[in-house]
Design a protein around this motif. Structure first.
Motif, PDB file in Angstrom:
ATOM      1  N   ALA A 182       0.815  -1.219   0.000  1.00 45.11           N
ATOM      2  CA  ALA A 182       0.000   0.000   0.000  1.00 45.11           C
ATOM      3  C   ALA A 182       0.848   1.269   0.000  1.00 45.11           C
ATOM      4  CB  ALA A 182      -0.924  -0.007   1.219  1.00 45.11           C
ATOM      5  N   GLU A 220     -17.930  -2.943   2.945  1.00 44.54           N
ATOM      6  CA  GLU A 220     -16.823  -1.996   2.815  1.00 44.54           C
ATOM      7  C   GLU A 220     -17.205  -0.855   1.868  1.00 44.54           C
ATOM      8  OE1 GLU A 220     -13.382  -3.914   1.118  1.00 44.54           O
ATOM      9  OE2 GLU A 220     -12.016  -2.457   2.025  1.00 44.54           O
ATOM     10  N   ALA A 261     -13.379   3.361   2.665  1.00 43.62           N
ATOM     11  CA  ALA A 261     -12.533   2.429   3.423  1.00 43.62           C
ATOM     12  C   ALA A 261     -11.532   1.733   2.503  1.00 43.62           C
ATOM     13  CB  ALA A 261     -13.412   1.398   4.134  1.00 43.62           C
ATOM     14  N   PHE A 295      -7.302   2.260   2.812  1.00 46.41           N
ATOM     15  CA  PHE A 295      -6.353   1.224   3.235  1.00 46.41           C
ATOM     16  C   PHE A 295      -5.646   0.540   2.058  1.00 46.41           C
ATOM     17  CE2 PHE A 295      -9.216   1.622   6.888  1.00 46.41           C
ATOM     18  CZ  PHE A 295      -8.262   1.900   7.862  1.00 46.41           C
ATOM     19  N   PHE A 296      -6.285   0.544   0.909  1.00 46.26           N
ATOM     20  CA  PHE A 296      -5.697  -0.149  -0.246  1.00 46.26           C
ATOM     21  C   PHE A 296      -5.697   0.770  -1.478  1.00 46.26           C
ATOM     22  CE2 PHE A 296      -7.887  -3.154   2.553  1.00 46.26           C
ATOM     23  CZ  PHE A 296      -6.825  -3.977   2.920  1.00 46.26           C
TER      24      PHE A 296
END
Ligand code: GCU
Length: 402
Positions: free
Chosen positions: A190, A283, A287, A291-292
């Protein structure tokens, strides 16, 4: 990357009409209309119009979600010797090269069933290396980057993912398993915001929608298909992509983009996979892009909290697989992957199967789907994981179609 929209639903929503031909460059998020319901995947009831609509959908998904991909660079595969005898069959490792000479190769592990010539193939990414699928010490250890979570307490990664891949059972059922370490194509990192690792620096995507890791992995899957479709070891006309969670997103994306893939089985693929971005459950775009961020083209993050402005939704991606067989599997208690949103996505994509002459999804009296139909969604008890019994569902679906 084409920066213009064909006349269609979006142009009508934006401009109230088209007035002929192409209209707008792909508008940024704040210029897109906010529409609560997922947009219709079809704009015409004629099957003849589908290939143009499909191309438009592909461009929308490239531009707004995953990023584009480089021109196709067909791969070559070199099989290692000797072929190993393993439980239920044989194992051979194939070095698949593509792109510039300095680009990292894909090390494709090919498990072949005993006594079946040209078997159908389940093609799946793996997280920790081919050696993590079995405890067999003869399978070479991957040298590509692996997440810390791949190792057990003693630092061992061999066999770490064996519970996800019941290799002997897959072979016993007459299927080959082709798999490669996703880090061969792009480490799942990431912090790599500028796309400096994996295949990215070797095959840059020009334009305003750089490709993310999901697109790179799907591209790698297609390079494996380049080899498999010409190999005499398997039946290249019966390749199914299979994957769990982020790798389920890839199983779907690869099949959507590559018509040589005969079947897709995304398992608990969630957001960025089968489930709708507009869904209330699971999700959110916020979100996943927090995070990604590296999984997507950077502009996808602009839709965080603005999902209603997406000029597409994930049923567009599902529909690109039509009329090939597609089974989406979810876990009843897997809230994060959003089973209801996935079901709705399948239902919305169904009209494309029907347009193309397939029966599509067949809902049974009890609200479940016929798992022998071309399009299906099902749940099994439990949460977010892939276990040996999931493969029985996958292989039953494959048996019904292959
Ligand atoms: C995270 C992520 C999901 C993804 C999952 C996985 O939970 O939020 O989108 O599917 O990881 O790959 O296991």
């Amino acid at each position: 990357m084409v920066g213009r929209l064909a006349c269609g639903w979006l142009a009508v929503a934006l401009l109230g009409g088209c007035g002929g031909g192409e209209t707008e460059a792909f508008p940024p998020v704040d210029e897109l209309p906010s529409i609560l319901d997922p947009p219709p995947v079809l704009e015409s009831a004629s099957a003849d119009d589908w290939s143009a609509r499909r191309a438009e959908i592909a461009e929308l998904l490239d531009h707004y979600v995953y990023g584009g991909t480089p021109e196709s660079v067909p791969a070559t595969g070199t099989e290692a010797a000797p072929i190993l005898d393993v439980e239920g069959g044989r194992y051979v490792e194939v070095t698949v090269r593509y792109g510039p000479a300095a680009a990292p190769p894909i090390v494709l592990g090919l498990f072949l069933p005993e006594g079946v010539s040209r078997s159908p193939v389940m093609l799946a990414l793996n997280k920790c290396g081919n050696h993590s699928l079995t405890t067999d010490p003869r399978i070479p250890e991957s040298t590509a980057w692996a997440a810390e979570s791949c190792a057990d307490e003693s630092g061992e990664t061999r066999g770490a993912r064996a519970s996800l891949f019941p290799v002997a059972r897959i072979l016993e059922r007459g299927y080959a398993l082709a798999t490669f370490h996703e880090s061969d194509v792009d480490p799942d990192d990431a912090s790599d915001r500028d796309r400096s690792d994996g295949i990215h620096p070797h095959l840059p995507v020009e334009g305003d929608a750089p490709w993310g890791t999901l697109a790179a992995w799907a591209y790698g899957v297609s390079r494996a298909v380049d080899y498999l479709e010409s190999s005499s070891l398997v039946d290249g006309a019966r390749i199914a992509t299979v994957g769990h969670s982020r790798r389920g997103k890839v199983a779907l994306l690869a099949a959507a983009r590559d018509p040589r893939i005969a079947m897709a089985i995304p398992h608990q693929s969630g957001t960025g996979g089968v489930t709708l971005s507009r869904s209330d459950g699971g999700e959110s775009v916020m979100a996943i892009t927090l995070f990604f961020p590296h999984w997507f083209t950077p502009g996808f993050a602009d839709f965080a909290g603005e999902e209603a402005r997406l000029p597409l939704d994930q049923h567009f991606l599902v529909a690109m697989v039509a009329p090939r067989p597609l089974l989406a599997v979810d876990g009843v208690d897997d809230f994060w992957a959003d089973p209801p949103g996935a079901r709705r996505s399948i239902e919305l994509a169904d009209e494309v199967w029907e347009l193309l002459g397939s029966e599509g999804a067949v809902e049974l009296g009890d609200g479940t789907f016929d798992l022998t139909a071309d399009l299906a969604w099902t749940t099994r008890p439990g949460e977010h994981s892939m276990v040996a019994s999931d493969w029985e569902i996958f292989l039953d679906f494959a048996d019904a179609h292959f």
